[in-house]
Scaffold this motif. Structure first.
Motif, PDB file in Angstrom:
ATOM      1  N   LEU B  12      31.822  47.275  45.916  1.00  0.00           N
ATOM      2  CA  LEU B  12      33.137  47.302  45.774  1.00  0.00           C
ATOM      3  C   LEU B  12      33.463  45.628  45.562  1.00  0.00           C
ATOM      4  CD1 LEU B  12      35.338  50.091  47.129  1.00  0.00           C
ATOM      5  CD2 LEU B  12      35.335  49.280  44.882  1.00  0.00           C
ATOM      6  N   VAL B  13      33.183  45.314  46.642  1.00  0.00           N
ATOM      7  CA  VAL B  13      33.988  43.648  46.764  1.00  0.00           C
ATOM      8  C   VAL B  13      33.377  42.886  45.848  1.00  0.00           C
ATOM      9  CG1 VAL B  13      34.185  41.730  48.259  1.00  0.00           C
ATOM     10  CG2 VAL B  13      34.490  43.933  49.279  1.00  0.00           C
ATOM     11  N   VAL B  14      32.031  43.053  45.809  1.00  0.00           N
ATOM     12  CA  VAL B  14      31.130  42.243  44.590  1.00  0.00           C
ATOM     13  C   VAL B  14      31.772  42.493  43.212  1.00  0.00           C
ATOM     14  CG1 VAL B  14      29.176  42.115  43.430  1.00  0.00           C
ATOM     15  CG2 VAL B  14      29.173  42.115  45.949  1.00  0.00           C
ATOM     16  N   ALA B  15      32.036  43.956  42.997  1.00  0.00           N
ATOM     17  CA  ALA B  15      32.357  44.359  41.646  1.00  0.00           C
ATOM     18  C   ALA B  15      33.881  43.877  41.388  1.00  0.00           C
ATOM     19  CB  ALA B  15      32.569  45.767  41.700  1.00  0.00           C
ATOM     20  N   VAL B  16      34.528  43.697  42.370  1.00  0.00           N
ATOM     21  CA  VAL B  16      35.926  43.224  42.314  1.00  0.00           C
ATOM     22  C   VAL B  16      36.047  41.756  41.956  1.00  0.00           C
ATOM     23  CG1 VAL B  16      38.278  42.678  43.277  1.00  0.00           C
ATOM     24  CG2 VAL B  16      37.307  45.097  43.450  1.00  0.00           C
ATOM     25  N   ILE B  17      35.164  41.222  42.642  1.00  0.00           N
ATOM     26  CA  ILE B  17      35.217  39.414  42.647  1.00  0.00           C
ATOM     27  C   ILE B  17      34.640  39.242  41.245  1.00  0.00           C
ATOM     28  CG2 ILE B  17      33.942  37.430  43.401  1.00  0.00           C
ATOM     29  CD1 ILE B  17      34.233  38.561  46.036  1.00  0.00           C
ATOM     30  N   ILE B  18      33.446  39.786  40.720  1.00  0.00           N
ATOM     31  CA  ILE B  18      33.044  39.510  39.548  1.00  0.00           C
ATOM     32  C   ILE B  18      33.788  40.023  38.567  1.00  0.00           C
ATOM     33  CG2 ILE B  18      30.953  40.451  37.711  1.00  0.00           C
ATOM     34  CD1 ILE B  18      29.261  40.474  40.161  1.00  0.00           C
ATOM     35  N   GLY B  19      34.454  40.786  38.642  1.00  0.00           N
ATOM     36  CA  GLY B  19      35.557  41.603  37.482  1.00  0.00           C
ATOM     37  C   GLY B  19      36.865  40.354  37.428  1.00  0.00           C
ATOM     38  N   MET B  20      37.168  40.189  38.547  1.00  0.00           N
ATOM     39  CA  MET B  20      38.389  39.051  38.438  1.00  0.00           C
ATOM     40  C   MET B  20      37.833  37.605  38.017  1.00  0.00           C
ATOM     41  SD  MET B  20      40.387  39.802  41.819  1.00  0.00           S
ATOM     42  CE  MET B  20      41.923  39.012  41.577  1.00  0.00           C
ATOM     43  N   THR B  21      36.780  37.160  38.547  1.00  0.00           N
ATOM     44  CA  THR B  21      36.220  35.829  38.197  1.00  0.00           C
ATOM     45  C   THR B  21      36.073  35.851  36.630  1.00  0.00           C
ATOM     46  OG1 THR B  21      35.010  35.701  40.314  1.00  0.00           O
ATOM     47  CG2 THR B  21      34.356  34.132  38.410  1.00  0.00           C
ATOM     48  N   CYS B  22      34.882  36.939  36.146  1.00  0.00           N
ATOM     49  CA  CYS B  22      34.818  36.888  34.685  1.00  0.00           C
ATOM     50  C   CYS B  22      36.078  36.986  33.689  1.00  0.00           C
ATOM     51  CB  CYS B  22      33.709  38.102  34.293  1.00  0.00           C
ATOM     52  SG  CYS B  22      32.285  37.568  35.058  1.00  0.00           S
ATOM     53  N   ALA B  23      37.188  37.835  34.214  1.00  0.00           N
ATOM     54  CA  ALA B  23      38.348  38.049  33.562  1.00  0.00           C
ATOM     55  C   ALA B  23      39.326  36.859  33.388  1.00  0.00           C
ATOM     56  CB  ALA B  23      39.151  39.284  34.119  1.00  0.00           C
ATOM     57  N   LEU B  24      39.207  35.893  34.352  1.00  0.00           N
ATOM     58  CA  LEU B  24      40.031  34.877  34.429  1.00  0.00           C
ATOM     59  C   LEU B  24      39.473  33.749  33.463  1.00  0.00           C
ATOM     60  CD1 LEU B  24      41.995  33.066  35.949  1.00  0.00           C
ATOM     61  CD2 LEU B  24      40.372  32.470  37.454  1.00  0.00           C
ATOM     62  N   LEU B  25      38.120  33.715  33.577  1.00  0.00           N
ATOM     63  CA  LEU B  25      37.440  32.701  32.369  1.00  0.00           C
ATOM     64  C   LEU B  25      37.792  33.367  30.987  1.00  0.00           C
ATOM     65  CD1 LEU B  25      34.077  31.783  34.054  1.00  0.00           C
ATOM     66  CD2 LEU B  25      36.251  30.457  33.782  1.00  0.00           C
ATOM     67  N   GLY B  26      37.738  34.853  30.981  1.00  0.00           N
ATOM     68  CA  GLY B  26      37.867  35.526  29.673  1.00  0.00           C
ATOM     69  C   GLY B  26      39.341  35.461  29.110  1.00  0.00           C
ATOM     70  N   ASN B  27      40.099  35.121  29.815  1.00  0.00           N
ATOM     71  CA  ASN B  27      41.253  34.643  29.255  1.00  0.00           C
ATOM     72  C   ASN B  27      41.304  33.552  28.443  1.00  0.00           C
ATOM     73  OD1 ASN B  27      43.859  36.144  30.261  1.00  0.00           O
ATOM     74  ND2 ASN B  27      42.691  35.998  32.370  1.00  0.00           N
ATOM     75  N   PHE B  28      40.775  32.437  28.697  1.00  0.00           N
ATOM     76  CA  PHE B  28      40.510  31.171  27.749  1.00  0.00           C
ATOM     77  C   PHE B  28      39.363  31.473  26.855  1.00  0.00           C
ATOM     78  CE2 PHE B  28      41.934  30.006  32.154  1.00  0.00           C
ATOM     79  CZ  PHE B  28      43.132  29.323  31.497  1.00  0.00           C
ATOM     80  N   LEU B  29      38.564  32.206  26.893  1.00  0.00           N
ATOM     81  CA  LEU B  29      37.545  32.763  25.830  1.00  0.00           C
ATOM     82  C   LEU B  29      38.220  33.401  24.676  1.00  0.00           C
ATOM     83  CD1 LEU B  29      34.553  33.701  27.749  1.00  0.00           C
ATOM     84  CD2 LEU B  29      35.017  31.408  26.719  1.00  0.00           C
ATOM     85  N   VAL B  30      39.143  34.438  25.126  1.00  0.00           N
ATOM     86  CA  VAL B  30      40.064  35.225  24.155  1.00  0.00           C
ATOM     87  C   VAL B  30      41.011  34.174  23.393  1.00  0.00           C
ATOM     88  CG1 VAL B  30      42.023  36.849  23.829  1.00  0.00           C
ATOM     89  CG2 VAL B  30      39.895  37.370  25.318  1.00  0.00           C
TER      90      VAL B  30
END
Lengths: 269, 303
Positions: B12-30
């Protein structure tokens, strides 16, 4: 490399002195060996046909496009060290106006050089941005989403961002493209006001009919420098025909030039 | 409780961290209309890892990270090359690059028969979230017990480190990132180094993709780079608010996806469970769909 020659007093005092500037795309020169010394406190138009390298010249000066050769000096110092003194208004169409930002966000971008990464944008920063906005008559739009603005309003926001930079020299790329007459008038007023404050402005301009009204100096460019100097001396039929490769009609020219110029240029033929 | 600690806490923790990390970078990619680069890089991690395995003969994480990192750089270079030589759009160049390199990775894998060492295509796609078992996690006390904490699956500290790195990058370069996304020419004129920041962003996308790859596979990484940020863009016209939404969506998809995958089938009487990574990715897609249908900013503002 040879030692750079000592710079003249004219160059040392100029907010932008260009020497031997060449830019090429795919081995094809777009700007070729251009020399130009911007007089301090002048409002200068860069005029030339499409593809003459006007925008490219500006971008090379600003370090956006790599220059092949040439020297660019701001008050006698290499431009790289002096970029703080240069403000820039890009073409409005060069950005995505659907970006999630408000008007004040964009104007605050003009403070980029004044803010370290650990600093937050404080009230006095916002105040400075609001002052710029009110100079262009846009203070009421501060919290508006930029996508909701008209073309003319977008252009004024860009100008306000440059004002926030509080630079000695402001470089503008076609600030009148696609704006209504009221906005054009408002922008010209701001530019003339800046000039009265002793600042220098350099502006790519397309409408030959308004060059005389708006500007005091002109650089005629078509890949190479065709002519440069005070509008009264340089903005002549002969120079314009040389710039536009003889594609301007007599009627067009007659409308542009004061009667005296036409007679003068005519006698020279 | 101890079941949860042992089997579910770390995934759970790994999934949440990865999700938040990728989503944060994803904002600038979008915002840069570069979302596909996350897709490209997470696919290309496979051939990178396979080649590093062939060269070193083992699945050492440093070598794998290095191999994946090199392949990320190769990808970026190839995309740029194809774009210039072929005179095609960036997205077309990305599509060509990552599908062919991923295919190359699959062939290399088969040809070299590395399948025996727990490296296979399935693993590459779906990852291994459910296998992150914390054997020492026998109760709440384990959270404060150094020896038990030392037994945490090594993926957890790794993704946590990457998460901290990404947050630090965005915090330090927030103005550079915004300026370079909105107006690269102006950014260059104030010496904000937009090209360099762009390269840093892509490098961090590669680091995040690679760190996540082993733990959760590429499907979830791709989904998290694109879906939460794209959905968040439809919720607001303010960047800070958009980032907050993207983080919320990433957490929602990760937690709900993990729970649904484990218990969802049971609620309907099936004695089975779904792939957690697959469920999380599907959920993030559904969130995007919902935002497309009901997001308040789904129409570009009228000029």
């Amino acid at each position: 490399m040879t030692q750079a020659p000592p710079i003249s007093e004219e160059v040392a005092k100029s907010p932008l002195a260009i020497h031997g500037l060449t830019v090429s795309y795919a081995h094809h020169p777009v700007v070729h060996s251009v020399d130009f010394v911007t007089p301090p406190g002048s409002l200068t138009a860069i005029v030339g046909p499409n593809g003459a390298g006007k925008s490219t010249l500006l971008k090379a000066v600003l370090g956006i496009t790599r220059r092949l050769t040439g020297e660019v000096r701001v008050f006698g110092e290499p431009v790289e060290a002096m970029s703080r003194h240069v403000a820039y208004v890009p073409q409005r169409s060069s950005v995505d106006w659907d970006f999630p930002a408000t008007v004040i966000d964009v104007v605050t971008m003009g403070l980029f050089r004044d803010l370290h990464w650990w600093q937050l944008t404080r009230r006095h920063h916002r105040q400075r941005a609001l002052e710029s906005l009110s100079r262009v008559g846009m203070e009421a739009f501060a919290d508006r989403q930029i996508g909701q603005l008209s073309g003319g309003q977008q252009q004024r926001v860009f100008l306000a961002r440059a004002l926030t930079q509080q630079a000695e020299l402001t470089i503008l790329d076609e600030p009148f493209a696609g704006v209504d007459a009221a906005t054009e008038k408002a922008i010209v007023e701001v530019l003339k006001q800046l000039k009265r404050e002793g600042r220098t402005l350099l502006c790519v301009h397309h409408d030959l009919a308004t060059v005389r009204d708006y500007f005091d100096h002109v650089l005629l460019l078509n890949v190479r420098r065709i002519a440069a100097g005070p509008v009264d001396e340089v903005f002549t039929e002969r120079n314009l025909q040389a710039t536009y490769g003889g594609r301007l009609s007599a009627v067009q020219l007659a409308r542009l030039l004061e009667p005296a110029d036409v007679a003068h240029a005519g006698s020279g033929r | 409780m101890s079941d949860f600690m042992m089997f579910s806490l770390v995934p759970l923790v790994v999934a949440v961290i990865i999700g938040m990390t990728c989503a944060l970078l994803g904002n600038f990619l979008v915002l840069r209309r570069q979302s596909l680069i996350g897709d490209a890089i997470s696919h290309v991690a496979l051939p990178g890892i396979v080649v590093s395995f062939i060269l070193t003969g083992m699945l050492a994480s440093t070598a794998m990270m290095l191999g994946a990192g090199v392949s990320a750089l190769v990808t970026v270079a190839m995309i740029e090359l194809i774009r210039r030589l072929g005179r095609v759009e960036t997205s077309a160049a990305m599509g060509v690059t990552f599908t062919s390199l991923f295919a190359l990775g699959v062939l290399l894998l088969e040809w070299h028969d590395a399948t025996g060492v727990h490296l296979d295509v399935e693993h590459a796609l779906y990852g291994n979230l459910e296998s992150l078992i914390w054997f020492e996690g026998t109760g709440l006390a384990a959270l404060f017990d150094p020896t038990a904490l030392a037994g945490l699956p090594r993926q957890l500290p790794r993704v946590a480190l990457v998460g901290v790195l990404v947050v630090a990058f965005v915090a330090v370069f927030r103005r550079h990132l915004v300026l370079g996304s909105f107006d690269p020419d102006f950014a260059a004129s104030v010496r904000a180094r937009p090209a360099l920041v762009d390269l840093l962003l892509v490098s961090l996308v590669a680091v995040a993709a690679i760190a996540a790859f082993e733990a959760v596979g590429s499907i979830i990484v791709i989904a998290m780079f694109i879906c939460p940020a794209a959905a968040a863009r439809l919720m607001t016209d303010r960047l800070a608010t958009q980032i907050a939404w993207s983080q919320g969506f990433a957490v929602l998809a990760s937690v709900l996806g993990y729970v649904l995958a484990g218990y969802g089938p049971g609620w309907f009487g099936f004695d089975a469970s779904l792939s957690a990574a697959g469920t999380i990715a599907t959920l993030s897609g559904l969130i995007l769909l919902a935002a497309c249908v009901a997001g308040p900013r789904r129409h570009p503002a009228a000029a």
